[in-house]
Design a protein around this motif. Structure first.
Motif, mmCIF file in Angstrom:
data_model
loop_
_atom_site.group_PDB
_atom_site.id
_atom_site.type_symbol
_atom_site.label_atom_id
_atom_site.label_comp_id
_atom_site.label_asym_id
_atom_site.label_seq_id
_atom_site.Cartn_x
_atom_site.Cartn_y
_atom_site.Cartn_z
ATOM 1 N N LEU A 66 15.201 22.266 48.656
ATOM 2 C CA LEU A 66 16.633 22.535 48.523
ATOM 3 C C LEU A 66 16.905 23.068 47.116
ATOM 4 O O LEU A 66 16.490 22.471 46.116
ATOM 5 N N VAL A 67 17.589 24.196 47.068
ATOM 6 C CA VAL A 67 17.859 24.871 45.789
ATOM 7 C C VAL A 67 19.232 24.455 45.273
ATOM 8 O O VAL A 67 20.209 24.384 46.039
ATOM 9 N N LYS A 68 19.305 24.159 43.971
ATOM 10 C CA LYS A 68 20.586 23.873 43.329
ATOM 11 C C LYS A 68 21.349 25.176 43.106
ATOM 12 O O LYS A 68 20.723 26.215 42.859
ATOM 13 N N PRO A 69 22.673 25.146 43.130
ATOM 14 C CA PRO A 69 23.550 24.038 43.532
ATOM 15 C C PRO A 69 23.605 23.922 45.053
ATOM 16 O O PRO A 69 23.276 24.868 45.769
ATOM 17 N N PHE A 70 24.048 22.757 45.515
ATOM 18 C CA PHE A 70 24.115 22.541 46.963
ATOM 19 C C PHE A 70 25.277 21.594 47.255
ATOM 20 O O PHE A 70 25.761 20.871 46.383
ATOM 21 N N HIS A 71 25.712 21.592 48.497
ATOM 22 C CA HIS A 71 26.746 20.668 48.938
ATOM 23 C C HIS A 71 26.097 19.352 49.373
ATOM 24 O O HIS A 71 24.996 19.345 49.926
ATOM 25 N N LEU A 72 26.791 18.251 49.117
ATOM 26 C CA LEU A 72 26.261 16.954 49.502
ATOM 27 C C LEU A 72 26.067 16.855 51.011
ATOM 28 O O LEU A 72 25.143 16.191 51.491
ATOM 29 N N SER A 73 26.922 17.523 51.776
ATOM 30 C CA SER A 73 26.783 17.497 53.233
ATOM 31 C C SER A 73 25.467 18.156 53.668
ATOM 32 O O SER A 73 24.804 17.698 54.603
ATOM 33 N N GLU A 74 25.060 19.230 52.953
ATOM 34 C CA GLU A 74 23.784 19.870 53.272
ATOM 35 C C GLU A 74 22.620 18.960 52.922
ATOM 36 O O GLU A 74 21.641 18.855 53.684
ATOM 37 N N LEU A 75 22.706 18.283 51.765
ATOM 38 C CA LEU A 75 21.648 17.347 51.372
ATOM 39 C C LEU A 75 21.512 16.238 52.403
ATOM 40 O O LEU A 75 20.403 15.879 52.824
ATOM 41 N N LYS A 76 22.658 15.701 52.837
ATOM 42 C CA LYS A 76 22.632 14.628 53.830
ATOM 43 C C LYS A 76 22.002 15.109 55.137
ATOM 44 O O LYS A 76 21.197 14.404 55.752
ATOM 45 N N ALA A 77 22.352 16.324 55.569
ATOM 46 C CA ALA A 77 21.813 16.857 56.822
ATOM 47 C C ALA A 77 20.301 17.051 56.721
ATOM 48 O O ALA A 77 19.554 16.761 57.670
ATOM 49 N N ARG A 78 19.825 17.545 55.572
ATOM 50 C CA ARG A 78 18.382 17.762 55.412
ATOM 51 C C ARG A 78 17.618 16.436 55.366
ATOM 52 O O ARG A 78 16.530 16.306 55.940
ATOM 53 N N VAL A 79 18.175 15.441 54.664
ATOM 54 C CA VAL A 79 17.541 14.125 54.617
ATOM 55 C C VAL A 79 17.492 13.507 56.008
ATOM 56 O O VAL A 79 16.476 12.941 56.428
ATOM 57 N N SER A 80 18.599 13.630 56.753
ATOM 58 C CA SER A 80 18.637 13.083 58.120
ATOM 59 C C SER A 80 17.607 13.764 59.005
ATOM 60 O O SER A 80 16.959 13.130 59.841
#
Length: 577
Positions: free
Chosen positions: A31-45
């Motif tokens: 995941l490349v910065k900057p990013f939205h927290l919703s995208e981070l959550k989706a990728r972790v899930s």
């Protein structure tokens, strides 16, 4: 070694070479910065689903089914309502089923860095207790096991009796099968030896006949025996051989299993090969009957073993399970003993005595702690009352400057706040230990009518308009705690409202709703925790915690949701209806 943990690289390097290098090193995502927290959550899930659930959005464990995307949970096809934290907790348990999960790991998973602000993990116990209660009420098995001082373990439990029965049955079955096979081989060998002896006797009779009459007896074919002759050359070797063959039963016109002896005899200078065949059908029938009897005996023994384990051992273990159930339902506030079980088994007697000794020590510690809390609260209220009285007297004088007056006013408010905090914490302790016993049938319609009248001045002061729909409702609880519950809900609705706002009070036979306007923010699950409050709030953050504790005491369910740009608190008096 196979990598079990998911790896997500978060980096400001956005070149293709950097991404490929990270993924080649074993990362599951980049995941490349900057990013939205919703995208981070989706990728972790997504990584969690791939690692623990084979990438499936529907997680199924026996009767429990979870839709990760829709965030819904069903038990035996019946939907249950879980809070966000309870849902995350259930998914976390399923991702780590069969493993011991510490409270610290659970807190880090649910709250991340915010867990550091908590002094203990009581909130974990509350969420686990509520999750277990909802699953059990929906018909699920009790998969959650608490490990004292460590954490929890999610998975199917195996009872000692069932484990013993299973091992006992498997061992018995294996032993019986092995002994049955050995028994079959031995019987088969004995019967074969008998046939060989009969063939040898027939051989001796033929040789004696030749020696007496100098000729071969006639070739014969009897019911179970056949004799054949064949001339041999002088160079043919002498043979004497037993082997399995077939026997042609001319009478029955069928081929049967047989046993033969091939030997040689010399008659008047000529050599002949003699073949003697006996039918093995009777021997095989006997072996088959013995085998069937053995199987029948084995089945009867296994059935008897199952019945013994099911009824006799269950009765034998009954004192243990009775003591265990008493320990599970033990309520410290009632100060009851664990009933002595009538048994002649020393281990169960020792368990009963140890459980009662432990309960006695816990009761003694509880009495000392309760006495300390009561004394500390009483001793704290006395100096607070004195300080409050002295401040009242001091504020009536004019012998101080405006700056000193402002300081004294701050001290006065601080002491008042400390006084209210002491009362609230004392009330929480009494509720948690069920020390307010005046349970009675409450007419909620009448109580709400009186409460609205008491708060009318505050409604008018802030220009709040009231909408009410009060239907008859009977609730069994303490009148004092019912008054506290309504006071906290009304105070919360007024304190967090704005001038010219509205408050709706809706009472139904099985529920109560308070809906109020307020700031355009959605609160999270922490609003029911102790000292949880917004930065703009002047309260102590204990009102809703006390309300939640009162609901838990009587089996009510309180929930919050954002509806039509308004804050809605709902209390369900009987969730099972």
């Amino acid at each position: 070694m196979k990598k079990k943990d998911g790896v997500l690289i978060i980096s400001a390097r956005h070149s293709l070479d950097s991404k490929l290098a990270g993924l080649d090193l074993g990362a599951d995502d980049y995941l490349v910065k900057p990013f939205h927290l919703s995208e981070l959550k989706a990728r972790v899930s997504a990584i969690v689903r791939r690692k623990n659930f084979d990438g499936d959005n529907i997680i199924t464990y026996n009767e429990i089914s979870i839709d990760v995307l829709a965030m819904t949970t069903t038990v035996n096809g019946k939907a249950i309502v879980l809070t966000r934290k309870e849902f995350d907790l259930l998914v976390y348990f399923l991702a780590n089923k069969g493993k011991v999960v510490t409270k610290n790991a659970m807190a880090e998973h649910l709250w991340g860095d915010e867990m550091d602000i908590s002094d203990d993990f009581d909130f974990i116990y509350t969420h686990v207790k509520n999750l277990r209660k909802k699953l059990l009420e929906a018909g699920s098995q009790d998969y959650l096991r608490s490990l004292y001082g460590i954490g929890y373990k999610f998975g199917e439990s195996v009872k000692l009796a069932n484990k013993y029965n299973r091992v006992n049955l498997i061992t018995s079955l294996v032993v019986l099968v092995i002994t049955g096979v050995i028994y079959y081989i031995v019987i088969h060998f004995i019967l074969t030896e008998k046939l060989d002896k009969d063939l040898a006797v027939e051989e001796d009779e033929i040789k004696q006949y030749v020696a007496t009459y100098h000729k071969l007896p006639l070739a014969s074919s009897y019911i179970d025996q056949q004799v054949y002759y064949k001339a041999l050359t002088d160079t043919a070797p002498d043979v004497r051989l037993f082997h399995y063959t077939t026997y042609n039963n001319a009478k029955e016109h069928e081929t049967e299993p047989g046993r033969s002896l091939i030997t040689s005899v010399k008659v008047n200078g000529k050599r002949y090969e003699v073949t003697i065949i006996k039918s093995r059908v009777e021997a095989e029938d006997l072996v088959r009957i013995i085998l069937l009897i053995t199987i029948a005996v084995t089945v009867i023994l296994l059935a008897a073993l199952i019945l013994i384990n099911r009824f006799v051992l269950n009765r034998l273990w009954k004192p243990f399970y009775t003591i265990l159930n008493q320990m599970k339902t033990y309520e410290l506030a009632k100060m009851d003993d664990i009933a002595q079980q009538q048994t002649n088994i020393d281990e169960f007697k020792e368990l009963n005595d140890s459980a009662n000794a432990m309960a006695a020590r816990v009761r003694q510690d509880y009495k000392e702690l309760k006495s300390f809390a009561d004394n500390a609260s009483h001793e704290m209220m006395t100096p607070l009352a004195i300080i409050n009285s002295k401040l009242d007297s001091l504020l009536q004088t004019d012998s101080f400057t405006p700056e000193q007056g402002a300081i004294l006013e701050d001290v006065y408010h601080g002491v008042g706040r400390l006084f209210r905090l002491n009362q609230s914490l004392l009330l929480l302790a009494k509720i948690e230990n069920n020390l307010i016993p005046d349970v009675q049938d409450i007419d909620m319609q009448e109580l709400l009518t009186n409460k609205i009248r008491q708060f009318q001045e505050l409604f008018e002061k802030d220009g709040l308009s009231l909408v009410q729909e009060l239907r008859p409702s009977q609730v069994r609880m303490s009148r004092y705690l019912a008054d506290v519950l309504l006071n906290n809900l009304f105070s919360n609705a007024i304190r967090h409202n704005h001038n010219g706002g509205t408050i709706a009070v809706l009472l139904y036979p099985n529920s109560l709703q308070l809906i109020n306007t307020g700031k355009d923010i959605e609160l999270d699950d922490k609003l029911f925790e102790r000292f949880a409050k917004s930065t703009a709030s002047e309260g102590m953050g204990l009102g809703l915690a006390i309300t939640k504790q009162i609901c838990a005491l009587y089996g009510f369910v309180i929930s919050y949701q954002r509806k039509d740009q308004k804050h809605c608190f709902t209390v369900v008096f009987n969730p099972k209806i």
